[in-house]
Design an enzyme around this catalytic site. Structure first.
Site, PDB file in Angstrom:
ATOM      1  N   LYS A  48      86.943  13.024  82.853  1.00  0.00           N
ATOM      2  CA  LYS A  48      87.740  13.029  84.101  1.00  0.00           C
ATOM      3  C   LYS A  48      88.572  11.759  84.220  1.00  0.00           C
ATOM      4  O   LYS A  48      89.344  11.592  85.153  1.00  0.00           O
ATOM      5  CB  LYS A  48      86.802  13.111  85.317  1.00  0.00           C
ATOM      6  CG  LYS A  48      86.228  14.493  85.582  1.00  0.00           C
ATOM      7  CD  LYS A  48      85.026  14.481  86.486  1.00  0.00           C
ATOM      8  CE  LYS A  48      85.248  13.985  87.855  1.00  0.00           C
ATOM      9  NZ  LYS A  48      84.030  14.147  88.700  1.00  0.00           N
ATOM     10  N   LYS A  50      87.231   8.849  84.878  1.00  0.00           N
ATOM     11  CA  LYS A  50      86.579   8.059  85.937  1.00  0.00           C
ATOM     12  C   LYS A  50      85.421   7.277  85.330  1.00  0.00           C
ATOM     13  O   LYS A  50      84.674   7.804  84.514  1.00  0.00           O
ATOM     14  CB  LYS A  50      85.996   9.001  87.002  1.00  0.00           C
ATOM     15  CG  LYS A  50      86.934   9.343  88.118  1.00  0.00           C
ATOM     16  CD  LYS A  50      86.151  10.050  89.235  1.00  0.00           C
ATOM     17  CE  LYS A  50      86.726   9.693  90.590  1.00  0.00           C
ATOM     18  NZ  LYS A  50      86.066  10.384  91.692  1.00  0.00           N
TER      19      LYS A  50
HETATM   20  N1  C2G Z   1      85.638  13.306  99.580  1.00  0.00           N
HETATM   21  C1  C2G Z   1      85.965  13.460 100.930  1.00  0.00           C
HETATM   22  N2  C2G Z   1      86.428  12.397 101.612  1.00  0.00           N
HETATM   23  C2  C2G Z   1      86.552  11.181 101.011  1.00  0.00           C
HETATM   24  C3  C2G Z   1      86.205  11.024  99.661  1.00  0.00           C
HETATM   25  C4  C2G Z   1      85.734  12.111  98.948  1.00  0.00           C
HETATM   26  O1  C2G Z   1      85.855  14.563 101.491  1.00  0.00           O
HETATM   27  N3  C2G Z   1      87.016  10.140 101.735  1.00  0.00           N
HETATM   28  C5  C2G Z   1      85.153  14.490  98.854  1.00  0.00           C
HETATM   29  C6  C2G Z   1      86.050  14.869  97.681  1.00  0.00           C
HETATM   30  O2  C2G Z   1      87.164  15.625  98.144  1.00  0.00           O
HETATM   31  C7  C2G Z   1      85.102  15.692  96.817  1.00  0.00           C
HETATM   32  C8  C2G Z   1      83.733  15.036  97.094  1.00  0.00           C
HETATM   33  O3  C2G Z   1      83.898  14.220  98.267  1.00  0.00           O
HETATM   34  O4  C2G Z   1      85.082  17.046  97.270  1.00  0.00           O
HETATM   35  C9  C2G Z   1      83.281  14.159  95.957  1.00  0.00           C
HETATM   36  O5  C2G Z   1      84.300  13.201  95.723  1.00  0.00           O
HETATM   37  P1  C2G Z   1      84.331  12.490  94.276  1.00  0.00           P
HETATM   38  O6  C2G Z   1      82.989  11.966  93.959  1.00  0.00           O
HETATM   39  O7  C2G Z   1      85.528  11.592  94.225  1.00  0.00           O
HETATM   40  O8  C2G Z   1      84.577  13.771  93.358  1.00  0.00           O
HETATM   41  P2  C2G Z   1      85.666  13.942  92.214  1.00  0.00           P
HETATM   42  O9  C2G Z   1      85.633  12.788  91.304  1.00  0.00           O
HETATM   43  O10 C2G Z   1      86.909  14.331  92.898  1.00  0.00           O
HETATM   44  O11 C2G Z   1      85.037  15.148  91.365  1.00  0.00           O
HETATM   45  O12 C2G Z   1      84.832  19.394  89.342  1.00  0.00           O
HETATM   46  C10 C2G Z   1      85.156  18.670  90.516  1.00  0.00           C
HETATM   47  C11 C2G Z   1      85.066  17.190  90.287  1.00  0.00           C
HETATM   48  O13 C2G Z   1      83.792  16.853  89.752  1.00  0.00           O
HETATM   49  C12 C2G Z   1      85.298  16.469  91.589  1.00  0.00           C
END
Ligand code: C2G
Length: 132
Positions: A48, A50
Site C-alpha cells: 500500500k 504505507k
Molecule cells: N478514517 C476516518 N477518519 C479519519 C481517519 C481514518 O474515518 N480521520 C477511516 C478511514 O477512512 C478508513 C479507516 O479509518 O476507513 C482506517 O484508516 P487507515 O488505517 O488509514 O486505513 P487505510 O490505510 O486507508 O487502509 O483495503 C482498505 C485499506 O486497507 C484501507
C-alpha cells in the site's frame, strides 16, 4: 429460533489508533450486529506504500480490544475482500469516504457504504506533530 445477524466488514491499517479510527468502527458496528475488521499486515502495508509505526500484532490487538469489534482478520492483499465477504457471509462493506467509489465492485455481493471521515485527525499528521 435462528438469530439473523447482520455482518459488517471494514479494513484498514489502524496505526497510532485514534478518534477517527474509533468513530468509523463505532458507526460500522451500528449498521449491523457483528463487525469484522481486516487489519493490514506489515507486508501488505508495504504494497500500500504505507509504513506503520506499530507492528501488525500491536495494531491487531488494539483493534480487537475495541468494544465495537467482534473479529479481526489479516488483510494481506487487495484481492481478498470478495473471498472474505463470501467466507464470513458479510452483508455490509464499510470504508471511509476517502475510498469512495474504489470498492463499488463489491456491490454485487454486499451493500457498500462509504462513511464520512472524521475531520482534522490523521495518522500522518500525528507522526509529524510527534517529530516537532
Ligand atoms: N478514517 C476516518 N477518519 C479519519 C481517519 C481514518 O474515518 N480521520 C477511516 C478511514 O477512512 C478508513 C479507516 O479509518 O476507513 C482506517 O484508516 P487507515 O488505517 O488509514 O486505513 P487505510 O490505510 O486507508 O487502509 O483495503 C482498505 C485499506 O486497507 C484501507
Amino acid at each position: 429460533m435462528s438469530i439473523i445477524m447482520k455482518k459488517v466488514i471494514t479494513y484498514g491499517t489502524f496505526d497510532l489508533f485514534h478518534y477517527g479510527h474509533l468513530k468509523i468502527l463505532e458507526r460500522a458496528k451500528k449498521l449491523g450486529d457483528y463487525l469484522i475488521v481486516g487489519v493490514s499486515t506489515d507486508e501488505f502495508n508495504k504494497i500500500k506504500g504505507k509504513k506503520s509505526i506499530y507492528p501488525f500484532n500491536h495494531r491487531a490487538k488494539i483493534v480487537e480490544s475495541i468494544r465495537y469489534v467482534d473479529k479481526v482478520i489479516q488483510e494481506e492483499n487487495w484481492e481478498q475482500k470478495i473471498d472474505d465477504i463470501k467466507k464470513y457471509d458479510v452483508d455490509i462493506f464499510v470504508m471511509g469516504d476517502d475510498w469512495k467509489g474504489k470498492f463499488d465492485y463489491l456491490s454485487n455481493i454486499c451493500k457498500v457504504i462509504y462513511l464520512p471521515r472524521t475531520p482534522n485527525i490523521e495518522t500522518t499528521e500525528i507522526k509529524i506533530k510527534c517529530k516537532e
